[in-house]
Design a protein around this motif. Structure first.
Motif, mmCIF file in Angstrom:
data_model
loop_
_atom_site.group_PDB
_atom_site.id
_atom_site.type_symbol
_atom_site.label_atom_id
_atom_site.label_comp_id
_atom_site.label_asym_id
_atom_site.label_seq_id
_atom_site.Cartn_x
_atom_site.Cartn_y
_atom_site.Cartn_z
ATOM 1 N N ALA A 149 -4.845 2.570 -0.691
ATOM 2 C CA ALA A 149 -3.989 2.224 -1.858
ATOM 3 C C ALA A 149 -4.875 1.321 -2.866
ATOM 4 N N HIS A 150 -4.703 1.395 -4.280
ATOM 5 C CA HIS A 150 -5.498 0.835 -5.439
ATOM 6 C C HIS A 150 -5.068 -0.648 -5.459
ATOM 7 N N LEU A 202 -4.396 -4.440 -6.855
ATOM 8 C CA LEU A 202 -3.953 -4.762 -8.267
ATOM 9 C C LEU A 202 -4.512 -6.374 -8.352
ATOM 10 N N ALA A 216 3.659 0.604 -3.571
ATOM 11 C CA ALA A 216 4.200 1.242 -4.296
ATOM 12 C C ALA A 216 3.522 2.632 -4.793
ATOM 13 N N GLU A 217 4.490 3.830 -5.061
ATOM 14 C CA GLU A 217 3.815 4.928 -5.466
ATOM 15 C C GLU A 217 3.469 5.035 -6.982
ATOM 16 N N ARG A 218 2.220 5.654 -7.033
ATOM 17 C CA ARG A 218 1.871 5.465 -8.749
ATOM 18 C C ARG A 218 2.361 6.750 -9.258
ATOM 19 N N ARG A 219 2.884 6.881 -10.703
ATOM 20 C CA ARG A 219 3.416 8.060 -11.388
ATOM 21 C C ARG A 219 1.912 9.021 -11.266
ATOM 22 N N GLY A 226 -0.840 8.943 -5.479
ATOM 23 C CA GLY A 226 -1.311 7.724 -5.003
ATOM 24 C C GLY A 226 -0.643 6.513 -4.988
ATOM 25 N N TYR A 227 -1.167 5.218 -4.705
ATOM 26 C CA TYR A 227 -0.471 4.096 -4.303
ATOM 27 C C TYR A 227 -1.240 3.067 -5.028
ATOM 28 N N THR A 228 -0.377 1.736 -5.365
ATOM 29 C CA THR A 228 -0.718 0.773 -5.641
ATOM 30 C C THR A 228 -0.558 -0.276 -4.662
ATOM 31 N N GLN A 232 0.035 -4.758 -4.095
ATOM 32 C CA GLN A 232 -0.064 -5.928 -4.588
ATOM 33 C C GLN A 232 -0.003 -7.138 -3.395
ATOM 34 N N THR A 260 -10.378 0.144 -3.571
ATOM 35 C CA THR A 260 -9.318 1.169 -2.912
ATOM 36 C C THR A 260 -9.284 0.507 -1.151
#
Length: 437
Positions: free
Chosen positions: A363-364, A366, A384-387, A390-392, A394, A427
């Motif tokens: 995940a990315h 934040l 959370a899933e990114r539009r 992938g994922y972010t 927090q 990541t």
């Protein structure tokens, strides 16, 4: 030597988490298989491959309510085999009209045969007459009783389910290691299976230790700490699928602890204790269970693991039956992280479930975070899933020790032993928590 160097030197003396887990899990074996009635098998893991003894459907049957007919008798009324509305008569003026020679329900069993120009009124699930190759839905007709007029012509085979069309006899329904879901129970039942061989759900006993502990229903005060751990760990074990039993609070009494654990071996496949794993003056669990007797090492080995939070973990066996025991720290946050890291994989392995670890994603990140040198940190986070894929992730405020963060988290951010700072935008690995809300 600087404080940072001192911390790194101390961390180098700790056992890497991966090595520790590998050593522990290699000592465990899945529970012996058990033949269970199908109604009791849900939630367990199959111990053997399951093959369909009978076909499904077991016979040719109607898939919808309507009229079972020969397609050649009705195709002249439409514009070929399609779902497009067709006039009720042919260009020559002939009306598509069939004689209804009988009714068939799901309980009908006598074999019947269609003759040219005839049909049977059928209910969904009813056996098809011999020679029938289409079922005209009731709403495509005038719903006649002695004779029926057909307004639309379905494709050949519409509304028909042939014997073995979905699952022929001999089909491999599920492999060993498969979780028995409600849908799989239906598949087994439909193909004639009444019993399956599974790995039983592990019986897990949870014990909280400490003179300072008091039961829930009151607030903590100096000298007293409300026992949150045994309740939380019982819920966590049940969430994994174990048969979880909360024993409650055990004081820091050597004979009392030994006797309690000995009694629980009669009904446990795994015992989890919480509290007393450190080396402080009040850490009786480590002192009692690791004590050498008769020149032999104690039944439980306590290891300082490169894990944050909660470095001190214990594992061994107790009682004549050598029931596995996992000893977790007393801090509630550290106990829950310890459960995720050690106890949960142990329960999964005993149950024969695969994989034993939670699923993870990359995940990315934040927000920039720091982590203790030399320790593998598990921090509550929201993933959370990114539009676009992938994922972010927090990180949640308060770090890994906060119960509120663990309650809110749907993932655990994992920062490796060599990571002291993870920058925003990098990541990282995240364990996905199964929050059934």
């Amino acid at each position: 030597m600087t404080a940072t160097a001192d911390a790194e030197a101390a961390a180098n003396e700790l056992t890497p988490l991966a090595d520790y887990l590998g050593n522990v899990l290699r000592r465990l074996r899945a529970l012996p298989p058990l033949d269970l009635d199908l109604t009791q098998a849900h939630g367990n893991v199959l111990a053997e491959d399951v093959v369909a003894p009978h076909a499904f459907p077991a016979f040719d049957q109607a898939a919808v309510d309507g009229y079972a007919a020969r397609w050649e008798d009705i195709s002249g009324g439409g514009r070929g085999p399609s779902y497009v509305p067709a006039p009720s008569g042919t260009p020559g003026g002939r009306t598509i009209r069939l004689n209804v020679v009988g009714d068939l329900g799901a309980a009908s069993w006598r074999p019947v045969r269609l003759t040219p120009g005839s049909c049977f009124s059928v209910a969904a699930g009813a056996p098809l007459p011999v020679a029938a190759d289409v079922v005209v839905p009731v709403e495509w007709t005038d719903q006649g009783m002695a004779a029926v007029e057909i307004f639309r012509t379905p494709k050949r085979g519409y509304g028909v389910r042939r014997a073995g069309e979905e699952l022929p006899a001999g089909t491999l329904l599920a492999r060993a290691g498969t979780y028995v879901s409600p849908a799989l129970v239906a598949v087994f039942a439909a193909t004639g299976i009444g019993h399956v061989v599974v790995r039983p759900s592990p019986r897990v006993v949870i014990v909280a230790t400490g003179d300072e502990l008091v039961d829930v229903g009151r607030g903590s005060q100096p000298g007293q700490v409300v026992d949150a751990n045994s309740h939380a760990l019982t819920a966590a074990a049940a969430e994994v699928g174990a048969l979880a039993y909360r024993v409650g609070i055990c004081d820091d009494d050597p004979e009392g602890l030994r006797g309690l654990l000995e009694d629980q071996t009669l009904r446990a496949d795994l015992i989890i204790t919480t509290g007393g794993t450190g080396t402080g003056p009040g850490d009786m669990v480590r002192r009692i269970l690791s004590r050498r007797e008769g020149g032999r090492a104690g039944p439980v080995t306590f290891t300082d693991v490169a894990l944050y939070p909660g470095t001190a973990l214990g594992f061994g066996t107790v009682g004549a039956e050598e029931v596995p025991v996992v000893c977790l720290p007393g801090d509630p946050g550290a106990a829950l992280i310890g459960f995720e890291v050690l106890a949960r994989p142990a329960i999964q392995l005993l149950a024969g479930a695969e994989p034993v670890f939670r699923p993870s994603v990359r995940a990315h990140l934040l927000e920039t975070v720091s982590s203790p040198a030399g320790l593998r940190e598990f921090r509550p986070a929201h993933v959370a899933e990114r539009r676009g894929g992938g994922y972010t992730v927090q990180p949640l405020s308060g770090g890994p020790f906060t119960l509120s963060g663990l309650a809110e988290a749907n993932g655990l951010l994992v920062l490796g032993e060599r990571v002291t700072t993870a920058a925003a935008g990098s990541t990282v690995d995240v364990l996905l928590l199964d929050r059934r809300r």
